[in-house]
Design a protein around this motif. Structure first.
Motif, PDB file in Angstrom:
ATOM      1  N   ARG A  72      43.434  -9.137  22.790  1.00  0.00           N
ATOM      2  CA  ARG A  72      43.321  -8.297  23.980  1.00  0.00           C
ATOM      3  C   ARG A  72      43.082  -6.856  23.549  1.00  0.00           C
ATOM      4  O   ARG A  72      43.823  -6.323  22.701  1.00  0.00           O
ATOM      5  CB  ARG A  72      44.579  -8.405  24.822  1.00  0.00           C
ATOM      6  CG  ARG A  72      44.750  -9.775  25.490  1.00  0.00           C
ATOM      7  CD  ARG A  72      45.960  -9.777  26.388  1.00  0.00           C
ATOM      8  NE  ARG A  72      47.193  -9.670  25.607  1.00  0.00           N
ATOM      9  CZ  ARG A  72      48.368  -9.293  26.123  1.00  0.00           C
ATOM     10  NH1 ARG A  72      48.449  -8.963  27.400  1.00  0.00           N
ATOM     11  NH2 ARG A  72      49.438  -9.249  25.352  1.00  0.00           N
ATOM     12  N   LEU A  73      42.045  -6.249  24.133  1.00  0.00           N
ATOM     13  CA  LEU A  73      41.638  -4.895  23.760  1.00  0.00           C
ATOM     14  C   LEU A  73      41.829  -3.953  24.932  1.00  0.00           C
ATOM     15  O   LEU A  73      41.597  -4.308  26.089  1.00  0.00           O
ATOM     16  CB  LEU A  73      40.171  -4.866  23.329  1.00  0.00           C
ATOM     17  CG  LEU A  73      39.841  -5.254  21.893  1.00  0.00           C
ATOM     18  CD1 LEU A  73      38.344  -5.206  21.671  1.00  0.00           C
ATOM     19  CD2 LEU A  73      40.544  -4.342  20.920  1.00  0.00           C
ATOM     20  N   LYS A 185      30.500  -0.125  22.182  1.00  0.00           N
ATOM     21  CA  LYS A 185      30.483  -1.585  22.173  1.00  0.00           C
ATOM     22  C   LYS A 185      31.257  -2.086  20.959  1.00  0.00           C
ATOM     23  O   LYS A 185      30.877  -1.841  19.818  1.00  0.00           O
ATOM     24  CB  LYS A 185      29.041  -2.094  22.135  1.00  0.00           C
ATOM     25  CG  LYS A 185      28.897  -3.596  22.294  1.00  0.00           C
ATOM     26  CD  LYS A 185      27.434  -3.990  22.360  1.00  0.00           C
ATOM     27  CE  LYS A 185      27.270  -5.487  22.566  1.00  0.00           C
ATOM     28  NZ  LYS A 185      25.837  -5.877  22.640  1.00  0.00           N
ATOM     29  N   ILE A 198      37.783 -12.311  22.779  1.00  0.00           N
ATOM     30  CA  ILE A 198      38.160 -10.953  23.170  1.00  0.00           C
ATOM     31  C   ILE A 198      38.342 -10.906  24.685  1.00  0.00           C
ATOM     32  O   ILE A 198      37.472 -11.343  25.443  1.00  0.00           O
ATOM     33  CB  ILE A 198      37.096  -9.937  22.725  1.00  0.00           C
ATOM     34  CG1 ILE A 198      36.966  -9.945  21.199  1.00  0.00           C
ATOM     35  CG2 ILE A 198      37.452  -8.532  23.205  1.00  0.00           C
ATOM     36  CD1 ILE A 198      35.889  -9.025  20.678  1.00  0.00           C
ATOM     37  N   THR A 199      39.465 -10.374  25.120  1.00  0.00           N
ATOM     38  CA  THR A 199      39.749 -10.225  26.542  1.00  0.00           C
ATOM     39  C   THR A 199      40.220  -8.799  26.823  1.00  0.00           C
ATOM     40  O   THR A 199      40.508  -8.023  25.899  1.00  0.00           O
ATOM     41  CB  THR A 199      40.824 -11.222  27.011  1.00  0.00           C
ATOM     42  OG1 THR A 199      42.029 -10.999  26.261  1.00  0.00           O
ATOM     43  CG2 THR A 199      40.356 -12.652  26.814  1.00  0.00           C
ATOM     44  N   ASN A 200      40.301  -8.475  28.106  1.00  0.00           N
ATOM     45  CA  ASN A 200      40.763  -7.158  28.530  1.00  0.00           C
ATOM     46  C   ASN A 200      42.279  -7.090  28.441  1.00  0.00           C
ATOM     47  O   ASN A 200      42.976  -8.044  28.809  1.00  0.00           O
ATOM     48  CB  ASN A 200      40.301  -6.874  29.960  1.00  0.00           C
ATOM     49  CG  ASN A 200      40.322  -5.391  30.285  1.00  0.00           C
ATOM     50  OD1 ASN A 200      41.142  -4.650  29.761  1.00  0.00           O
ATOM     51  ND2 ASN A 200      39.411  -4.964  31.138  1.00  0.00           N
ATOM     52  N   GLN A 225      35.323  -0.401  31.651  1.00  0.00           N
ATOM     53  CA  GLN A 225      35.374  -1.300  30.506  1.00  0.00           C
ATOM     54  C   GLN A 225      35.105  -2.720  30.976  1.00  0.00           C
ATOM     55  O   GLN A 225      35.615  -3.158  32.002  1.00  0.00           O
ATOM     56  CB  GLN A 225      36.734  -1.213  29.806  1.00  0.00           C
ATOM     57  CG  GLN A 225      37.929  -1.424  30.712  1.00  0.00           C
ATOM     58  CD  GLN A 225      39.242  -1.139  30.015  1.00  0.00           C
ATOM     59  OE1 GLN A 225      39.272  -0.574  28.924  1.00  0.00           O
ATOM     60  NE2 GLN A 225      40.346  -1.534  30.638  1.00  0.00           N
ATOM     61  N   LYS A 226      34.262  -3.415  30.218  1.00  0.00           N
ATOM     62  CA  LYS A 226      33.841  -4.760  30.592  1.00  0.00           C
ATOM     63  C   LYS A 226      33.839  -5.659  29.362  1.00  0.00           C
ATOM     64  O   LYS A 226      33.642  -5.191  28.234  1.00  0.00           O
ATOM     65  CB  LYS A 226      32.440  -4.747  31.226  1.00  0.00           C
ATOM     66  CG  LYS A 226      32.361  -4.010  32.552  1.00  0.00           C
ATOM     67  CD  LYS A 226      30.950  -4.080  33.119  1.00  0.00           C
ATOM     68  CE  LYS A 226      30.851  -3.343  34.445  1.00  0.00           C
ATOM     69  NZ  LYS A 226      29.459  -3.398  34.992  1.00  0.00           N
ATOM     70  N   ILE A 227      34.043  -6.939  29.607  1.00  0.00           N
ATOM     71  CA  ILE A 227      33.936  -7.967  28.578  1.00  0.00           C
ATOM     72  C   ILE A 227      32.642  -8.743  28.839  1.00  0.00           C
ATOM     73  O   ILE A 227      32.469  -9.314  29.924  1.00  0.00           O
ATOM     74  CB  ILE A 227      35.135  -8.915  28.571  1.00  0.00           C
ATOM     75  CG1 ILE A 227      36.430  -8.119  28.358  1.00  0.00           C
ATOM     76  CG2 ILE A 227      34.971  -9.979  27.509  1.00  0.00           C
ATOM     77  CD1 ILE A 227      36.539  -7.463  27.006  1.00  0.00           C
ATOM     78  N   ASP A 241      32.057  -9.244  23.474  1.00  0.00           N
ATOM     79  CA  ASP A 241      32.218  -7.851  23.075  1.00  0.00           C
ATOM     80  C   ASP A 241      32.947  -7.097  24.172  1.00  0.00           C
ATOM     81  O   ASP A 241      32.897  -7.458  25.351  1.00  0.00           O
ATOM     82  CB  ASP A 241      30.868  -7.201  22.772  1.00  0.00           C
ATOM     83  CG  ASP A 241      29.928  -7.212  23.952  1.00  0.00           C
ATOM     84  OD1 ASP A 241      30.131  -6.402  24.876  1.00  0.00           O
ATOM     85  OD2 ASP A 241      28.975  -8.027  23.959  1.00  0.00           O
ATOM     86  N   PHE A 242      33.618  -6.054  23.762  1.00  0.00           N
ATOM     87  CA  PHE A 242      34.365  -5.165  24.647  1.00  0.00           C
ATOM     88  C   PHE A 242      33.584  -3.860  24.735  1.00  0.00           C
ATOM     89  O   PHE A 242      33.458  -3.141  23.742  1.00  0.00           O
ATOM     90  CB  PHE A 242      35.773  -4.944  24.092  1.00  0.00           C
ATOM     91  CG  PHE A 242      36.598  -3.951  24.861  1.00  0.00           C
ATOM     92  CD1 PHE A 242      37.189  -4.294  26.053  1.00  0.00           C
ATOM     93  CD2 PHE A 242      36.776  -2.666  24.371  1.00  0.00           C
ATOM     94  CE1 PHE A 242      37.964  -3.380  26.757  1.00  0.00           C
ATOM     95  CE2 PHE A 242      37.545  -1.751  25.058  1.00  0.00           C
ATOM     96  CZ  PHE A 242      38.144  -2.112  26.257  1.00  0.00           C
ATOM     97  N   THR A 243      33.026  -3.554  25.915  1.00  0.00           N
ATOM     98  CA  THR A 243      32.138  -2.410  26.079  1.00  0.00           C
ATOM     99  C   THR A 243      32.764  -1.414  27.045  1.00  0.00           C
ATOM    100  O   THR A 243      33.225  -1.781  28.125  1.00  0.00           O
ATOM    101  CB  THR A 243      30.763  -2.840  26.611  1.00  0.00           C
ATOM    102  OG1 THR A 243      30.230  -3.859  25.761  1.00  0.00           O
ATOM    103  CG2 THR A 243      29.802  -1.663  26.630  1.00  0.00           C
TER     104      THR A 243
END
Length: 447
Positions: A72-73, A185, A198-200, A225-227, A241-243
């Motif tokens: 989780r990011l 990104k 990868i998740t929020n 922020q989006k996955i 990816d976590f953007t």
């Protein structure tokens, strides 16, 4: 017989000498087998660290190969910097990473109810999260060397301070009133989505800005922020990816006083030039001053802005167009001064004079010059009538009177005043034309 007896005695003596060494060796072996009593009392943390990290391999992913490790990011932005010359954005933030390590689980009751364990970041496995669009190649050094927090359930929390510099496509067309959009990104460099998911962190679409320190030039108007999962042609598995998307707006009140105000000054100087008397040599001085101001600002733009192949700032185009306008205005001033100061030998064409002396001249604000022309014309006519000399020649053979009229040079002031009227009319027409031209430029470059 005697020889055998001698050998037996020698062997017996050697065994007597070796016995102490064998005894000491056996006692030493027994001593090393039993752990010595330490000089300090070990804590539950020491015992837990030894039990967890004794055979721990930090290079092995802490899950079975057929299971995915969920990471989780989250991000909390502290400060931003924009470099127009390098087309880059630097973000100072705290990055939050949470994952589960099955090899770091323990029962708190067995270790004095120890509920959290502090571990150095180099002691445990970490997900290889990198910044894909980073402006530097040493992306691994962006994370600070901070400790991780391990919990009995195997959950690992790592909140390192980080500095990320990303490449951003800046559009400076509306500089200094521009708005820029950049993104960061993040993603795993080696693991696919089947191995590292990868998740929020908090399932929130907005980035945390509670710790943000205001920038003197930029403000963040939007932070999302989006996955996103991407499928590449080479592989069948997804790569998440976590953007983070940032919308930045330039704070431009200072630029208004530095750049926009001189632009109005240049326009006013250029317009005032057309209201000076046609004979005034100050026209050249005013136009030269306006041209010098524009050239100084062009040098300022060269130092402030990058040399861009596209998206040339509109303010630069405005100053460039203004320089052309001032140059043509100076050329027109030279023509007007030449017409008004040169002593002409020919009179102004009658149709031009009649047009300028009529309604067109009144609309152009030439009433003063028209009145001066009429006064000069009346004065010249009176003087000519006085200066006309009539001479009678009486010849014996003829009684006719011959009237000889000598033209006077006093008609030249009237002729010169007509040309001054024409020069003033050129100034007024130029004023209207350049006013429309500056208005068009302001509208075009403001959109």
């Amino acid at each position: 017989m005697a020889t055998n007896m001698i050998k037996s005695k020698i062997i017996f003596v050697l065994m007597l000498f070796q016995y102490p060494y064998v005894k000491s060796a056996q006692s030493g072996f027994t001593t090393t087998k039993l752990s010595p009593q330490p000089l300090w009392n070990s804590t539950h943390t020491d015992k837990l660290r030894q039990d967890l990290l004794l055979n721990y391999d930090k290079f092995a992913r802490p899950s079975q190969h057929f299971n995915a490790t969920q990471v989780r990011l989250g991000m909390s932005i502290k400060h931003i910097e924009v470099n127009e010359l390098k087309s880059s954005l630097t973000v100072y933030c705290w990055l939050r990473l949470v994952w589960n390590d099955e090899k770091l689980k323990w029962n708190p009751e067995e270790y004095g109810n120890l509920s959290v364990l502090h571990l150095a970041e180099h002691e445990v496995w970490q997900p290889d999260i990198y910044l894909y669009n980073g402006a530097t190649t040493t992306a691994i050094n962006h994370f600070g060397n901070t400790h991780c927090l391990a919990y009995p359930s195997g959950e690992i929390l790592w909140v390192p301070p980080a500095q990320f510099t990303v490449l951003c496509r800046l559009n400076l067309r509306y500089w200094p009133f521009d708005t820029q959009k950049c993104y960061l990104k993040f993603g795993s460099w080696t693991y696919s989505g089947d191995q590292l998911d990868i998740t929020n962190y908090n399932n929130n679409s907005e980035v945390e800005l509670e710790l943000l320190i205001d920038n003197s030039e930029w403000k963040i108007t939007k932070a999302e922020q989006k996955i996103v999962s991407t499928y590449y042609e080479c592989c069948q598995e997804p790569y998440p990816d976590f953007t983070v998307y940032l919308t930045l707006e330039r704070i431009s009140p200072s630029y208004s006083s530095i750049i926009v105000t001189p632009a109005f000054v240049v326009i006013i100087l250029t317009m005032l030039n057309f209201w000076l008397p046609p004979q005034a040599g100050e026209k050249i001085v005013i136009n030269g001053t306006a041209a010098l101001i524009i050239c100084l600002f062009m040098l300022y733009f060269t130092q402030k802005l990058p040399a861009m192949g596209t998206h040339t700032p509109l303010i630069v185009l405005f100053y460039t167009s203004s320089l052309y306008i001032v140059s043509f205005s100076m050329l027109g001033s030279v023509v007007v001064i030449t017409l008004s100061r040169t002593k002409h030998s020919n009179t102004l064409p009658w149709i031009v004079k009649q047009t300028l002396s009529g309604k067109l001249g009144k609309y152009l604000g030439l009433g003063v010059y028209i009145q001066q022309t009429k006064m000069t014309s009346h004065r010249v006519t009176a003087e000519e009538m006085r200066d006309h000399q009539v001479t009678d020649f009486d010849d014996g053979n003829s009684s006719e009177e011959h009237h000889i009229i000598r033209p006077s040079s006093s008609t030249k002031p009237c002729m010169q005043q007509d040309w001054v009227l024409l020069a003033a009319a050129i100034d007024r027409i130029s004023f209207i034309f350049y006013t429309l031209l500056f208005s068009i430029l302001a509208i075009v470059y403001a959109l």
